[in-house]
Every structure is written in structure tokens, then in C-alpha cells.
Design an enzyme around this catalytic site. Structure first.
Site, PDB file in Angstrom:
ATOM      1  N   LEU A 121       0.877  -1.176   0.000  1.00  0.00           N
ATOM      2  CA  LEU A 121       0.000   0.000   0.000  1.00  0.00           C
ATOM      3  C   LEU A 121       0.910   1.220   0.000  1.00  0.00           C
ATOM      4  O   LEU A 121       1.589   1.510   0.973  1.00  0.00           O
ATOM      5  CB  LEU A 121      -0.908   0.014   1.236  1.00  0.00           C
ATOM      6  CG  LEU A 121      -2.118  -0.921   1.192  1.00  0.00           C
ATOM      7  CD1 LEU A 121      -1.698  -2.363   1.349  1.00  0.00           C
ATOM      8  CD2 LEU A 121      -3.139  -0.539   2.253  1.00  0.00           C
ATOM      9  N   LYS A 165      -8.403   3.488   6.721  1.00  0.00           N
ATOM     10  CA  LYS A 165      -7.338   2.486   6.634  1.00  0.00           C
ATOM     11  C   LYS A 165      -7.923   1.077   6.570  1.00  0.00           C
ATOM     12  O   LYS A 165      -7.387   0.207   5.869  1.00  0.00           O
ATOM     13  CB  LYS A 165      -6.382   2.611   7.838  1.00  0.00           C
ATOM     14  CG  LYS A 165      -5.574   3.897   7.831  1.00  0.00           C
ATOM     15  CD  LYS A 165      -4.514   3.930   6.744  1.00  0.00           C
ATOM     16  CE  LYS A 165      -4.262   5.307   6.153  1.00  0.00           C
ATOM     17  NZ  LYS A 165      -3.832   6.326   7.082  1.00  0.00           N
ATOM     18  N   GLY A 190       3.287   0.938   5.539  1.00  0.00           N
ATOM     19  CA  GLY A 190       4.356   1.698   6.198  1.00  0.00           C
ATOM     20  C   GLY A 190       3.942   2.142   7.589  1.00  0.00           C
ATOM     21  O   GLY A 190       4.480   3.111   8.111  1.00  0.00           O
ATOM     22  N   GLN A 226      -2.305   5.016  14.414  1.00  0.00           N
ATOM     23  CA  GLN A 226      -1.282   3.977  14.576  1.00  0.00           C
ATOM     24  C   GLN A 226      -0.923   3.709  16.035  1.00  0.00           C
ATOM     25  O   GLN A 226       0.184   3.262  16.347  1.00  0.00           O
ATOM     26  CB  GLN A 226      -0.053   4.331  13.729  1.00  0.00           C
ATOM     27  CG  GLN A 226      -0.364   4.187  12.233  1.00  0.00           C
ATOM     28  CD  GLN A 226       0.639   4.847  11.318  1.00  0.00           C
ATOM     29  OE1 GLN A 226       1.762   5.133  11.726  1.00  0.00           O
ATOM     30  NE2 GLN A 226       0.250   5.113  10.081  1.00  0.00           N
ATOM     31  N   CYS A 277      16.292  16.758 -18.305  1.00  0.00           N
ATOM     32  CA  CYS A 277      17.049  15.796 -17.489  1.00  0.00           C
ATOM     33  C   CYS A 277      17.828  14.904 -18.463  1.00  0.00           C
ATOM     34  O   CYS A 277      17.737  15.079 -19.667  1.00  0.00           O
ATOM     35  CB  CYS A 277      16.128  14.951 -16.619  1.00  0.00           C
ATOM     36  SG  CYS A 277      15.095  13.833 -17.557  1.00  0.00           S
TER      37      CYS A 277
HETATM   38  P1  ATP Z   1       3.761   7.180   4.049  1.00  0.00           P
HETATM   39  O1  ATP Z   1       3.558   5.861   4.640  1.00  0.00           O
HETATM   40  O2  ATP Z   1       3.899   7.045   2.587  1.00  0.00           O
HETATM   41  O3  ATP Z   1       4.846   7.941   4.689  1.00  0.00           O
HETATM   42  P2  ATP Z   1       1.759   8.467   5.524  1.00  0.00           P
HETATM   43  O4  ATP Z   1       2.636   8.258   6.698  1.00  0.00           O
HETATM   44  O5  ATP Z   1       1.165   9.774   5.238  1.00  0.00           O
HETATM   45  O6  ATP Z   1       2.472   8.013   4.197  1.00  0.00           O
HETATM   46  P3  ATP Z   1      -0.310   7.145   6.833  1.00  0.00           P
HETATM   47  O7  ATP Z   1      -1.484   8.009   6.780  1.00  0.00           O
HETATM   48  O8  ATP Z   1       0.548   7.102   8.028  1.00  0.00           O
HETATM   49  O9  ATP Z   1       0.600   7.421   5.579  1.00  0.00           O
HETATM   50  O10 ATP Z   1      -0.794   5.695   6.430  1.00  0.00           O
HETATM   51  C1  ATP Z   1      -0.196   4.526   6.880  1.00  0.00           C
HETATM   52  C2  ATP Z   1       0.000   3.568   5.738  1.00  0.00           C
HETATM   53  O11 ATP Z   1      -1.216   3.370   4.995  1.00  0.00           O
HETATM   54  C3  ATP Z   1       0.998   4.054   4.709  1.00  0.00           C
HETATM   55  O12 ATP Z   1       2.306   3.758   5.112  1.00  0.00           O
HETATM   56  C4  ATP Z   1       0.588   3.274   3.494  1.00  0.00           C
HETATM   57  O13 ATP Z   1       1.083   1.955   3.540  1.00  0.00           O
HETATM   58  C5  ATP Z   1      -0.924   3.225   3.625  1.00  0.00           C
HETATM   59  N1  ATP Z   1      -1.563   4.326   2.870  1.00  0.00           N
HETATM   60  C6  ATP Z   1      -1.932   5.529   3.325  1.00  0.00           C
HETATM   61  N2  ATP Z   1      -2.466   6.291   2.351  1.00  0.00           N
HETATM   62  C7  ATP Z   1      -2.444   5.534   1.234  1.00  0.00           C
HETATM   63  C8  ATP Z   1      -2.857   5.731  -0.119  1.00  0.00           C
HETATM   64  N3  ATP Z   1      -3.408   6.872  -0.530  1.00  0.00           N
HETATM   65  N4  ATP Z   1      -2.664   4.724  -1.001  1.00  0.00           N
HETATM   66  C9  ATP Z   1      -2.087   3.562  -0.611  1.00  0.00           C
HETATM   67  N5  ATP Z   1      -1.696   3.322   0.639  1.00  0.00           N
HETATM   68  C10 ATP Z   1      -1.860   4.283   1.563  1.00  0.00           C
HETATM   69 MG    MG Z   2       3.126   7.111   8.084  1.00  0.00          MG
END
Ligand code: ATP
Ligand code: MG
Length: 482
Positions: free
Chosen positions: A187, A269, A291, A300, A454
């Protein structure tokens, strides 16, 4: 004159301790990955597989490219550069050859000779080291021999009558060869966390596909595609992987419609995981990757991660769960994704007013029932899947940017490569690295047209498209010299 460069690839220790059939399979996979990657540089690069190493012989004009590629290839622990000489049976020939190559490098330095030998010779490795060392001492301006803490370690391999003089040794990526650990669906939102999580997964040998949920805005989608392409090109290009885009605007609208504000973040989420599960099932993929990191944001906390995790039965891997943000950013910097993350546009996400930090199991169960899942199913149905290597073409189809091959006197070129000296093109050239474009572009006079430049004219295309969408401007083209 040496016109062939030899590389010796030593494998990741976790591969070497495996049973013989697993080891054989992994070396076979690494061999095929290296072959696929180096063929893109030159079909004439010669690759040989042994039971405990792989050797690469390349024309010297490709040395830098081949080295860079191998150092970014999962499964390789150490990379040695060597010069190979054949018909080296006699100690006398060997010591002279080594001195010829190595003596000039020893000036004023202490050194030691270390040799590995296999085959039948009328001397052993210790004698080999001693004779070569003595000869080097007498025939160079070295400061002397130091067995324990030398400035230079002269490394030799004598395999029957083939002498390899090791000229450099690099620590490589480690990990397992891609293709040995199955597939995962990552994701990917393009920030620090999900790109680092994806990198760790690729490095561990997992074929890592991407899914992106578009919450509104082409710019975010293009930004995420850019970083996915970068990551894949750098570390994962031995295998084709997919990039799936899921239109999530309607899902967000439905969340606003049916979910209490404090639970919106958690619910979003959960829905992302549920959609990813369906997509992974269709692709025959067993696991999802995020992530997420404990305590990073309100969704989280351990409790909320648990509420999110309950939404799917699929295995969800969270490699960053216990990592601190500076550690994550350190990796992002090292692998070159930091600038991408910094310039990723903020999406108009579901920002709860007072997000819950310790959600309730009962409450989420109840709330989840209020959501209209037809909206989610429709989003998954409308998902678009492409191969990552089709991203450039795909972004151009989203709305193409004009490509210019010859310059006029009043053109303004922007060199986006981030090199200290901008390219000299006989017209006005600004030097704005791609990660500063978003901030700097708005300061430029609006009545001019700007041509992004580039090396290959590929990243410039993505960045031009990204800027046009992000800033809603038209005065951007791509410059690609013929
Ligand atoms: P990143 O993980 O890229 O730093 P973030 O910290 O803003 O972004 P969170 O809102 O913390 O993202 O979301 C936690 C996790 O949910 C992300 O790490 C990612 O794996 C997933 N996620 C969040 N937004 C999206 C999206 N628009 N598309 C796909 N996966 C997403
Ligand atoms: Mg994050």
C-alpha cells in the site's frame, strides 16, 4: 592493456547457510536476475555461475554501470573487483604480475598480502603470501609490511592457474534474490514510510507490487508513480511488477456521509486494507505491506492498528512497526527516496477533527456496518492496473506534455537533475533540482514557457506532468535534445 573488468559476487550469508537444494535454487535465481539486469546494459556481458559465487566479465566501458547495478541488487553481500590473469602457475610469474599491478599503489603505505588458493601447486597459501609480499616490499616504495593493521590489504585468489588480483571490495545490499520469496502488495502513498517499507520488502527478495488509493488529484497519483518507478528501477527491475490505482474519492465521500468524524481515519485504513485484500486475491498474492509505525499518528496506536488489522484476514506485514522516524528517514535518504517524499503533495485526506486514539472494538464493529460497501466494491471494480515499466507511457496518456527537440533563443530551460553545474545549452538555463520545483516554479515569471531538462528526458516528462496538474499551469514543456 586490460579491457575486461571482472566482478566476483559473494552471496548473502543467510543464503550460504541454507541446505544445498535451497542454496542452489537461490544462486540460480540470483544468476538469472543478474543476467536480466545486465543484459539491459549490454548483451555481451558474460556471467558465470559457481556453487558459491557468480562472476561477471564486462567490457571496461560498462564498469561503473555494472558496479552500480550489482550494488543495488538484492542477494549480493559483497562485490569484489578483480583483474584476471591466466596461465599463472609459477610463483615467479605470479609475484611479478602482482607487483606490476599493485606496487604503484603501495607508495608510502603499509600492506599485507592475503591469498586464497585452490588446485594443485607446489607451494601453499602461506608461501604464496610470503613470496609475493617479499617481492612487493623489495620492488615498491611501500613503508613496510604490517600483518595486523595494514593500510592496504593485497588480496589474491589463485584457482589452478588463474590468478585474480582483487582491486576493490564493496559491501552490497544483502537480502535475498527477488523471485525466491513470493509476491506482496504494498500500500503505497509515496511518503517516507511506505517507500521505505517497499524497499525493505524488495531487498528481502519479495516481488513487491504497488497499490495506490487516489483520494483526489492527479498530482498525488503521478507523484506516487514516480517514486514507485524510481524504486523499482533501482532495486527491483529484474522482475515486472504491477501498479494498481484505485479511485477512492467516492469512498471518502461515503465515509464523510456515514462515519462519525473521530473514527474516519481508522475506517479509511480499514477500507484500504479490505480493497487491497480483494485486489491481492485476484492477483494470487498472499500478503499486504504497509508503512505503518507504532505511535506515529493517531491511527497507529496499538489499539487502532488492531482495529485496522481486524478488517482483513490477509497477512499484513508492517516492517516499520518498531522503527523511529529518524531511522526511517535515514534509509529514505540512503536509497534516494527522501526528496520524492518531501515533494509529495498533501492529499485532501480524511482529516478527523478529534481522531480517536484508543478506539473501541464494539464501536468500530457497529460503525463499520453503517458503511455502504457497494461503494468500495465499485472502487475495486474501477481499479486500473499497469506494469510499473509502463508508468511513463501511462502518465503521458493521462495528459501529454509537449516535447521540444530544438531550442529557440527565448526559451528558458530548467535543468532538474540537481547537479551543481547546469547543462550548457546556449540558452538561458535555470538550475532547479526536481525536489525544489514545486516551491520555486511559482516564483518564476508567468508569461514565459519553461522546458524541463534531465538526462534521458523521462523524469522531466513525469515532473512536467506533475507540476502542470499540481499548479494548474500550462506553460511547461519537456526539452529532449535529438
Ligand atoms: P507514508 O507511509 O507514505 O509515509 P503516511 O505516513 O502519510 O504516508 P499514513 O497516513 O501514516 O501514511 O498511512 C499509513 C499507511 O497506509 C501508509 O504507510 C501506506 O502503507 C498506507 N496508505 C496511506 N495512504 C495511502 C494511499 N493513498 N494509497 C495507498 N496506501 C496508503
Ligand atoms: Mg506514516
Amino acid at each position: 592493456m586490460q579491457n575486461t573488468q571482472k566482478f566476483i559476487i559473494k552471496l548473502f550469508p543467510e543464503i550460504m547457510v541454507k541446505g544445498s537444494s535451497a542454496k542452489k535454487q537461490m544462486i540460480g535465481q540470483l544468476y538469472s536476475n543478474v543476467k536480466t539486469l545486465l543484459e539491459k546494459i549490454d548483451k555481451n556481458i558474460n556471467i558465470k555461475k559457481f556453487s558459491d559465487k557468480i562472476e561477471v566479465l564486462t567490457p571496461t566501458q560498462h564498469t561503473d554501470k555494472v558496479r552500480d547495478k550489482l550494488l543495488d541488487t538484492p542477494g549480493i553481500e559483497t562485490l569484489l573487483e578483480a583483474i584476471q590473469f591466466d596461465n599463472m602457475r609459477k610463483l615467479d610469474d605470479i609475484k611479478k604480475k602482482v607487483a606490476e599491478v599493485i606496487a604503484p599503489k603501495l607508495e608510502g603505505k603499509t600492506f599485507v598480502v592475503r591469498a586464497k588458493r585452490s588446485g594443485s601447486h607446489d607451494f601453499n597459501s602461506v608461501e604464496l603470501e610470503r613470496v609475493v609480499g617479499g617481492h612487493l616490499k623489495a620492488n615498491s616504495n611501500a613503508k613496510g609490511v604490517d600483518l595486523h593493521n595494514p593500510d592496504i590489504k593485497v588480496m589474491l585468489e589463485l584457482l589452478e592457474n588463474q590468478l585474480n588480483i582483487i582491486t576493490a571490495k564493496y559491501k552490497a545490499l544483502g537480502g535475498f534474490p527477488i523471485g525466491t520469496q513470493g509476491d506482496i502488495l504494498s500500500l503505497m502513498s509515496g511518503g517516507f514510510d511506505s517507500t521505505v517499507a517497499s524497499y525493505l520488502s524488495i531487498k528481502r527478495g519479495v516481488k513487491t507490487h504497488f497499490v495506490f488509493f487516489n483520494l483526489g488529484g492527479n498530482a498525488h497519483e503521478i507523484g506516487v508513480k514516480q517514486v514507485a518507478l524510481y524504486l523499482w528501477n533501482k532495486f527491483g527491475a529484474s522482475h515486472r511488477v504491477k501498479f494498481v490505482t484505485v479511485p477512492f474519492e467516492d469512498v471518502v465521500t461515503e465515509i464523510f456521509h456515514s462515519i462519525p468524524s473521530s473514527y474516519m481515519g481508522v475506517m479509511l485504513k480499514r477500507l484500504m486494507l479490505q480493497a487491497s485484500e480483494k485486489i491481492a486475491d485476484e492477483m494470487g498474492i498472499d500478503a499486504l505491506l504497509t508503512g505503518e509505525s507504532v505511535a506515529q499518528v493517531s491511527s497507529q496506536t496499538l489499539r487502532n492498528l488492531s482495529l485496522i488489522d481486524q478488517a482483513t484476514d490477509k497477512l499484513v506485514l508492517r516492517p516499520l512497526a518498531m522503527m523511529n522516524k529518524p531511522e526511517i528517514i535515514y534509509i529514505a535518504d540512503k536509497i534516494g527516496t527522501k526528496h520524492f517524499a518531501e515533494s509529495m503533495p498533501e492529499y485532501c485526506g480524511v482529516i478527523s477533527q478529534n481522531p480517536v486514539t484508543h478506539g473501541s472494538y464494539k464501536r468500530i464493529e457497529k460503525i463499520a456496518k453503517q458503511f455502504n460497501y457497494e461503494v468500495l466494491n465499485k472502487a475495486v471494480e474501477d481499479a486500473k492496473s499497469i506494469y510499473v515499466d509502463e508508468i511513463i507511457q501511462n502518465v503521458n496518456e493521462m495528459a501529454s506534455t509537449q516535447i521540444v527537440h530544438t531550442l529557440n533563443d527565448d526559451d528558458i530551460v530548467i535543468d532538474i537533475r540537481g547537479k551543481e553545474e547546469p547543462v550548457n545549452l546556449n540558452v538561458k538555463t535555470l538550475n532547479i533540482p526536481f525536489y525544489k520545483l514545486k516551491k520555486e516554479f511559482v516564483k518564476l515569471p508567468k508569461d514565459k514557457t519553461y522546458l524541463l531538462y534531465c538526462d534521458k528526458g523521462i523524469m522531466s516528462q513525469l515532473h512536467a506532468q506533475y507540476l502542470k496538474d499540481l499548479l494548474n499551469v500550462k506553460n511547461i514543456k519537456v526539452y529532449r535534445p535529438n
